[in-house]
Motif scaffolding. Structure first.
Motif, PDB file in Angstrom:
ATOM      1  N   PHE A 247       1.041  -1.149   0.171  1.00 28.69           N
ATOM      2  CA  PHE A 247      -0.049  -0.041  -0.102  1.00 28.69           C
ATOM      3  C   PHE A 247       0.900   1.223  -0.026  1.00 28.69           C
ATOM      4  O   PHE A 247       0.509   2.324  -0.716  1.00 28.69           O
ATOM      5  CB  PHE A 247      -0.821   0.044   1.341  1.00 28.69           C
ATOM      6  N   LEU A 248       1.868   1.396   0.818  1.00 28.22           N
ATOM      7  CA  LEU A 248       2.740   2.421   0.884  1.00 28.22           C
ATOM      8  C   LEU A 248       3.438   2.604  -0.371  1.00 28.22           C
ATOM      9  O   LEU A 248       3.536   3.933  -0.888  1.00 28.22           O
ATOM     10  CB  LEU A 248       3.757   2.229   2.201  1.00 28.22           C
ATOM     11  N   VAL A 249       4.028   1.608  -0.911  1.00 25.18           N
ATOM     12  CA  VAL A 249       4.760   1.825  -2.416  1.00 25.18           C
ATOM     13  C   VAL A 249       3.739   2.376  -3.206  1.00 25.18           C
ATOM     14  O   VAL A 249       4.110   3.073  -4.212  1.00 25.18           O
ATOM     15  CB  VAL A 249       5.253   0.391  -2.797  1.00 25.18           C
ATOM     16  N   LYS A 250       2.697   1.786  -3.305  1.00 20.04           N
ATOM     17  CA  LYS A 250       1.573   2.188  -4.497  1.00 20.04           C
ATOM     18  C   LYS A 250       1.074   3.525  -4.192  1.00 20.04           C
ATOM     19  O   LYS A 250       0.886   4.320  -5.261  1.00 20.04           O
ATOM     20  CB  LYS A 250       0.393   1.170  -4.228  1.00 20.04           C
ATOM     21  N   ASN A 251       1.157   4.254  -2.928  1.00 21.15           N
ATOM     22  CA  ASN A 251       0.734   5.509  -2.801  1.00 21.15           C
ATOM     23  C   ASN A 251       2.013   6.244  -2.718  1.00 21.15           C
ATOM     24  O   ASN A 251       2.172   7.541  -2.009  1.00 21.15           O
ATOM     25  CB  ASN A 251       0.051   5.688  -1.513  1.00 21.15           C
ATOM     26  N   ALA A 252       3.312   6.108  -3.116  1.00 22.68           N
ATOM     27  CA  ALA A 252       4.409   6.906  -3.245  1.00 22.68           C
ATOM     28  C   ALA A 252       4.901   7.335  -1.858  1.00 22.68           C
ATOM     29  O   ALA A 252       5.215   8.633  -1.916  1.00 22.68           O
ATOM     30  CB  ALA A 252       4.142   7.987  -4.074  1.00 22.68           C
ATOM     31  N   ALA A 253       5.020   6.428  -0.720  1.00 20.81           N
ATOM     32  CA  ALA A 253       5.502   6.790   0.320  1.00 20.81           C
ATOM     33  C   ALA A 253       6.905   7.303   0.491  1.00 20.81           C
ATOM     34  O   ALA A 253       7.715   6.535  -0.439  1.00 20.81           O
ATOM     35  CB  ALA A 253       5.080   5.645   1.423  1.00 20.81           C
ATOM     36  N   ALA A 263       2.948   8.324   3.540  1.00 22.44           N
ATOM     37  CA  ALA A 263       2.339   8.535   2.279  1.00 22.44           C
ATOM     38  C   ALA A 263       1.134   9.735   2.252  1.00 22.44           C
ATOM     39  O   ALA A 263       0.526   9.790   3.359  1.00 22.44           O
ATOM     40  CB  ALA A 263       1.719   7.169   1.890  1.00 22.44           C
ATOM     41  N   THR A 264       1.157  10.436   1.117  1.00 24.75           N
ATOM     42  CA  THR A 264       0.036  11.217   1.102  1.00 24.75           C
ATOM     43  C   THR A 264      -1.110  10.607   0.303  1.00 24.75           C
ATOM     44  O   THR A 264      -0.870  10.073  -0.714  1.00 24.75           O
ATOM     45  CB  THR A 264       0.403  12.566   0.653  1.00 24.75           C
ATOM     46  N   ASN A 275       1.253   7.680   8.469  1.00 24.54           N
ATOM     47  CA  ASN A 275       2.907   7.244   8.682  1.00 24.54           C
ATOM     48  C   ASN A 275       2.908   5.875   9.313  1.00 24.54           C
ATOM     49  O   ASN A 275       2.188   5.726  10.427  1.00 24.54           O
ATOM     50  CB  ASN A 275       3.508   8.449   9.635  1.00 24.54           C
ATOM     51  N   VAL A 276       3.696   5.106   8.974  1.00 27.38           N
ATOM     52  CA  VAL A 276       3.800   3.820   9.421  1.00 27.38           C
ATOM     53  C   VAL A 276       5.219   3.348   9.650  1.00 27.38           C
ATOM     54  O   VAL A 276       6.017   3.876   9.248  1.00 27.38           O
ATOM     55  CB  VAL A 276       3.330   3.016   8.450  1.00 27.38           C
ATOM     56  N   ASP A 277       5.140   3.016  11.056  1.00 30.53           N
ATOM     57  CA  ASP A 277       6.743   2.437  11.539  1.00 30.53           C
ATOM     58  C   ASP A 277       6.480   1.065  12.068  1.00 30.53           C
ATOM     59  O   ASP A 277       5.325   0.510  11.728  1.00 30.53           O
ATOM     60  CB  ASP A 277       7.182   3.328  12.613  1.00 30.53           C
TER      61      ASP A 277
END
Length: 287
Positions: A247-253, A263-264, A275-277
């Motif tokens: 999901f993060l990669v798909k949304n250009a995080a 990611a925005t 924001n994910v950690d």
């Protein structure tokens, strides 16, 4: 009370409107002392609106109540009182079964009287910040106590103690939950109580796991509410792999200096960030 006694009682001899307005200047300790003067004083005090800055009720191996209220004529200082019911937890590991059963029975009786006392007031309690929890409380206890609070005055609710998702579903319909601006759920729950958070601008919850459909529902629905501000979810990132990274990669995080990824998220109405950690998911509304 005789007429002579009444005439000597300054409080009861004042106009009724003055008596009601007087409640704004009486601390809880003074009210409790006034209740002991006579039945009329008791009735008068009970009819006065009760306003507290903070109220916490914990019921586990013992029951305690903590409250704070502003000092008279002082806004930046607080009077705090702590009431501990003397049912302490036995520290040693050698429990006596009969003692344990008696202790549980006494605690149950106390909770019953506490709920009866709160619900018997002719008005709801005005409290800004409320905390409730403990393994002795049932879902019905949560509903009974929360319903005695004035929803218009509540600013935050903190819930703790082991609870199931079904327990939260039972209190989600309460007006106090629907209207409060901040909800904290301190103990880990099995799933995100989405129904309970459907109208909450700020929330912090601890969950053991979050599924991809739950995450997407938050992104597509909760984040597009007009009143949303920030949501924090404590959950291990390992429990969400591999879909969270996808999901993060798909949304250009982008990678942050602390090792997290942000990611925005562009929505039909509002723009938000996630924001994910390793331990947290944090949603924020972009201004």
């Amino acid at each position: 009370m005789s007429q002579n006694s009444r005439n000597k009682n300054l409080l009861l001899s004042t106009p009724y409107l003055f008596q009601r307005q007087l409640s704004d200047f009486l601390c809880l300790e003074t009210r409790l002392m006034l209740r002991k003067c006579s039945k009329r004083c008791q009735s008068l005090v009970d009819s006065m609106p009760l306003t507290l800055d903070f109220l916490a009720i914990k019921a586990s191996d013992y029951v305690n109540i903590k409250y704070s209220e502003s000092k008279i004529h002082t806004e930046d200082e607080y009077v705090s009182s702590y009431i501990a019911v003397l049912f302490p937890c036995v520290q040693c590991g050698d429990w006596n079964i009969s003692y344990s059963e008696k202790l549980g029975s006494l605690l149950a009786i106390f909770l019953k009287h506490l709920k009866s006392l709160i619900s018997s007031l002719p008005h709801q309690i005005n409290v800004q910040h409320f905390s409730l929890g403990g393994n002795l409380l049932t879902p019905e206890d949560y509903c009974d106590v929360l319903s005695c609070l004035k929803s218009e005055k509540l600013e935050s609710i903190s819930l703790f103690g082991e609870r199931t998702g079904d327990s939260f579903d039972k209190i989600a319909h309460l007006e106090q939950i629907k209207r409060v601006s901040t909800i904290d759920i301190r103990h880990a729950v099995d799933r995100v109580p989405l129904n309970m958070l459907s109208n909450t601008p700020n929330y912090l919850i601890n969950v053991r796991n979050i599924s991809e459909p739950e995450f997407i529902r938050i992104v597509e629905q909760h984040l597009q509410r007009d009143n949303f501000e920030m949501g924090r979810i404590a959950v291990g990132k390992d429990e969400m792999e591999p879909w969270i990274t996808d999901f993060l990669v798909k949304n250009a995080a982008v990678n942050e200096d602390d090792g997290s990824m942000t990611a925005t998220l562009e929505g039909p109405k509002f723009k938000n960030t996630v924001n994910v950690d390793d331990e947290w998911i944090v949603f924020r509304r972009m201004i």
